[in-house]
Design an enzyme around this catalytic site. Structure first.
Site, PDB file in Angstrom:
ATOM      1  N   GLY B  18       0.836  -1.206   0.000  1.00  0.00           N
ATOM      2  CA  GLY B  18       0.000   0.000   0.000  1.00  0.00           C
ATOM      3  C   GLY B  18       0.863   1.245   0.000  1.00  0.00           C
ATOM      4  CB  SER B  19       0.251   4.826  -0.762  1.00  0.00           C
ATOM      5  OG  SER B  19      -0.765   5.109   0.181  1.00  0.00           O
ATOM      6  CE  LYS B  43      -0.622  -6.089  -5.207  1.00  0.00           C
ATOM      7  NZ  LYS B  43      -0.457  -4.642  -5.150  1.00  0.00           N
ATOM      8  CB  ILE B  97       1.123   2.521  11.627  1.00  0.00           C
ATOM      9  CG1 ILE B  97       2.448   1.814  11.951  1.00  0.00           C
ATOM     10  CG2 ILE B  97       1.316   3.997  11.363  1.00  0.00           C
ATOM     11  CD1 ILE B  97       3.135   2.266  13.204  1.00  0.00           C
ATOM     12  CB  THR B  98      -4.174   1.122  10.728  1.00  0.00           C
ATOM     13  OG1 THR B  98      -3.344   0.239   9.990  1.00  0.00           O
ATOM     14  CG2 THR B  98      -5.425   1.476   9.925  1.00  0.00           C
ATOM     15  CD  GLU B  99      -5.512   9.193  12.149  1.00  0.00           C
ATOM     16  OE1 GLU B  99      -4.455   9.360  11.515  1.00  0.00           O
ATOM     17  OE2 GLU B  99      -6.225  10.124  12.549  1.00  0.00           O
ATOM     18  CE1 TYR B 161       6.992  10.888  15.753  1.00  0.00           C
ATOM     19  CE2 TYR B 161       6.183  12.578  14.256  1.00  0.00           C
ATOM     20  CZ  TYR B 161       6.223  11.261  14.659  1.00  0.00           C
ATOM     21  OH  TYR B 161       5.505  10.328  13.967  1.00  0.00           O
ATOM     22  CD  GLU B 211      -3.989  12.535  23.157  1.00  0.00           C
ATOM     23  OE1 GLU B 211      -3.148  13.268  22.595  1.00  0.00           O
ATOM     24  OE2 GLU B 211      -4.747  11.799  22.527  1.00  0.00           O
ATOM     25  CG  HIS B 249      -5.368  11.203  19.235  1.00  0.00           C
ATOM     26  ND1 HIS B 249      -4.320  11.635  19.986  1.00  0.00           N
ATOM     27  CD2 HIS B 249      -4.861  10.819  18.059  1.00  0.00           C
ATOM     28  CE1 HIS B 249      -3.206  11.503  19.292  1.00  0.00           C
ATOM     29  NE2 HIS B 249      -3.498  11.005  18.112  1.00  0.00           N
TER      30      HIS B 249
END
Lengths: 387, 298
Positions: B18-19, B43, B97-99, B161, B211, B249
């Site tokens: 995927g991208s 694939k 990672i998928t949101e 980060y 948070e 979020h």
């Protein structure tokens, strides 16, 4: 995503959850006709807006005749309904729901939502129906009965019985309540709800258990597989800028301050708002442009921020990670030129190629105030408004 | 040593064609991560970047390459299924990672995880990085990291980060940085990661970033008070957030007066965590926390 009470009841009905008979109306004449058609001694005229606290705000009235229903309808339709859950300006009432009056013996509260601590969908039931349930949760938490559903087996009858006995139900009522809960759990799971709340749930004098109200919100992440729910969306009830942001895949929430914010990442966006407040300013919005912060998104974000007439300065805070700072700077400059930005623009860039990025901002010919860190950026934004 | 990932980590990328998957798989490879396999159903047999074998199923990837850790970039409608596939293949770690995964899907995943050999990180998170082992599994920018002895755990990607970058600019570095994600139902929580850092001889101090929403920070604070041996700095985003609004979020929402920043900051301060007033001060706050504990950071 939220829906109206009457829409929630349509869903309930489809899943076999008992609701009163009711008719959706848009005019006083329709309300009169609906009341006559329902034929009960009294009917209830209810404002349909995406907010709770309607009763106290004058949005729910009992009518003793079709003529009275018409009269109530003419007062409620078009009113700006103000409750703690609407904005300060209130929400205009455009739709009514006229329902049959019922012989109520007792009111309860029944809610169904995710308990994050256990990662399970959890029922909450209370004998303190009708009143502000959050108040009860705060002062008398033991008055709220809970039942967490194991997703592997689904809702079990014993869980319903425990709640029913806890609520003081007797005889046939027990079985009716268990069935009610079991169907409500189906509603929750099959529509990908995030909250199903019935306040009040009522026991009638004839022993029937009925949902007198319905409040449903849905998991936005699951809307892709809930076509019928998406069709119930009422954009008129949503903040127009927030709706526009959704089109561009931006997370935007309007606030009441005057410093517009554009940030990448939800956590950093909140932290930016916090820092503005910390140094004495007021953020005008929450806006997350996402990790990419492409030129298209930045342009759309500028347009959104500037559509709010209260905005007197814009603070851009981007941490360039995968997307490099020079690319982001070019996007900000191009977007600022395209929207002909006329308020002070404070930019804080950090991350990869930050020096290149700052150079691009400097050479842009735009009146951009650079900042080295978030606190400084917030201070400069606040100062730019006072100047 | 480090936590969660290290030199023996062999990664399979689910959704490698995927991208997002292909872009970040390439970035991870460039950083030095041992990516040994990819999975995209249909694939199987192809190669990624001319060298990484792609398989139809995770099971095949495990058999052929001995991969022990998965990173998942599969789109939200299919992501829960992919996590369950990683669990079935008994991978040690599944970093998602998928949101935007539906909550009801995650409720089911969480149930299956209870009796499994797999630890889930995420979803909706930047991933895990151990700079000292050249192991980056996720979407964080690798170059802002530096090998060192500070542990970072955070709900928020970009705030991680910020913390990492400030640590690096102070001349220090990270043992491991972990993004746990801010979704209401997720795998590994603050306490799990803090416990690992507490027992990691190569971590001297920890930054924790939370948070608004939920009660994970309060629970972590209670744990820290009881068990944590290492100095900690913290930050909570969302002091200024209005109640009832979802801030990006799914987790970042205050409901019924619960999950406010004030409550969390109070609990963390009471647990001995030194709190930063702004994310600009995460690095200096950590230095202060170390100073109070008479610890010399290196």
């Amino acid at each position: 995503m939220k829906i109206h009470e009457y829409q929630g009841k349509q869903i309930f009905k489809k899943f076999g959850v008992p609701v009163p008979r009711g008719i959706v109306c848009k005019t006083p004449a329709e309300a009169e006709k609906a009341a006559a058609e329902l034929g009960t001694k009294v009917t209830v005229v209810k404002a349909q807006v995406h907010a709770g606290g309607r009763g106290k705000a004058g949005g729910v009235k009992i009518a003793k005749s079709p003529a009275e229903a018409k009269e109530h309808a003419s007062k409620i339709l078009g009113m700006m309904l103000k409750s703690p859950q609407t904005g300060p300006n209130g929400q205009e009432v455009k739709t009514l729901y006229v329902e049959e009056g019922l012989d109520i013996e007792k009111e309860y509260y029944l809610g169904l939502t995710l308990d994050r601590a256990t990662a399970r969908v959890t029922f909450m039931a209370s004998t303190e129906g009708g009143v502000e349930i959050e108040e009860v949760a705060h002062t008398d938490p033991e008055k709220i009965l809970r039942a967490a559903v194991d997703p592997a087996v689904g809702f079990q009858p014993y869980q319903g019985r425990k709640m029913a006995f806890g609520l003081g139900l007797k005889g046939d009522e027990i079985g009716k309540f268990v069935k009610f809960c079991s169907q409500l759990y189906q509603v929750y799971m099959e529509t990908d709800a995030a909250l199903v709340e019935i306040n009040p749930l009522v026991k009638l004098k004839n022993g029937e258990i009925v949902a007198l109200d319905s409040k449903m919100t849905f998991d936005d992440n699951a809307l892709f597989r809930q076509k019928a729910v998406v069709e119930m969306r009422d954009i008129a009830e949503e903040d127009p800028l927030e709706a526009q942001a959704k089109e561009h895949d931006l997370a935007y929430i309007a606030l009441e301050g005057n410093i517009g914010c554009m940030v990448n990442g939800a956590g950093l966006a909140m932290a930016t708002m916090d820092t503005i407040k910390l140094v004495g300013g007021q953020p005008a919005n929450f806006l997350d442009v996402g990790g990419g912060a492409s030129r298209e998104k930045v342009t759309a974000a500028f347009k959104l921020i500037l559509a709010d007439p209260a905005v007197k300065a814009v603070l851009v805070n981007i941490f360039g990670g995968i997307m490099k700072c020079d690319v982001i700077a070019e996007g900000v400059v191009a977007a600022a030129k395209e929207v002909k930005l006329s308020v002070p623009l404070i930019v804080r860039l950090e991350g990869t190629n930050v020096e290149l990025g700052k150079e691009i901002l400097k050479k842009s010919g735009l009146a951009i105030t650079p900042a080295d860190n978030l606190r400084q950026a917030a201070e400069k934004a606040v100062a730019s408004i006072k100047a | 040593m480090s936590i969660l990932v290290g030199k023996d980590t062999k990664v399979v990328v689910q959704g490698i064609t995927g991208s997002a998957g292909s872009f970040h798989a390439k970035q991870c490879l460039d950083y030095g991560t041992q990516i040994v396999a990819g999975v995209t159903p249909g694939k199987g047999g192809q190669l990624f970047e001319g060298k990484i074998p792609i398989f139809d199923t995770v099971e095949q990837a495990v058999k052929a390459t001995g991969c022990n850790t998965s990173v998942i970039f599969v789109p939200p409608p299919f992501a829960a299924d992919s996590i369950l596939e990683a669990v079935d293949a008994e991978l040690r770690l599944a970093i998602t990672i998928t949101e935007g995964i539906p909550v009801n899907d995650m409720i089911k995943v969480k149930r299956v995880l209870q009796n499994s050999k797999t630890r889930l990180i995420g979803p909706n998170c930047p991933g895990v990085i151990t700079p000292g082992a050249k192991c980056k599994i996720g979407i964080m920018p690798g170059h802002i990291h530096r090998p060192g002895r500070i542990g970072v755990v955070s709900k928020s990607g970009t705030l991680t980060y910020e913390a990492v970058f400030q640590i690096t600019n102070l001349g220090l570095g990270q043992s491991t940085a972990v993004g746990i994600g801010g979704d209401p139902v997720h795998g590994t929580n603050f306490i799990d990661v803090l416990d690992l850092f507490n027992n990691d001889p190569e971590t001297d101090a920890v930054i924790m970033i939370g948070e608004i929403g939920g009660s994970a920070e309060e629970e972590a604070a209670a744990w820290v008070k009881e068990h944590m041996k290492k100095p900690m700095a913290g930050f909570i985003a969302g002091v200024s957030a209005p109640p009832g609004k979802r801030m990006g979020h799914a987790g970042a929402i205050i409901s019924g007066g619960k999950g406010t920043a004030e409550e969390k900051i109070k609990a963390m301060t009471a647990a001995g965590i030194v709190m930063a007033a702004s994310p600009a001060e995460l690095g200096t706050t950590l230095v202060e926390a170390a100073k109070r504990a008479n610890l010399k950071l290196s």
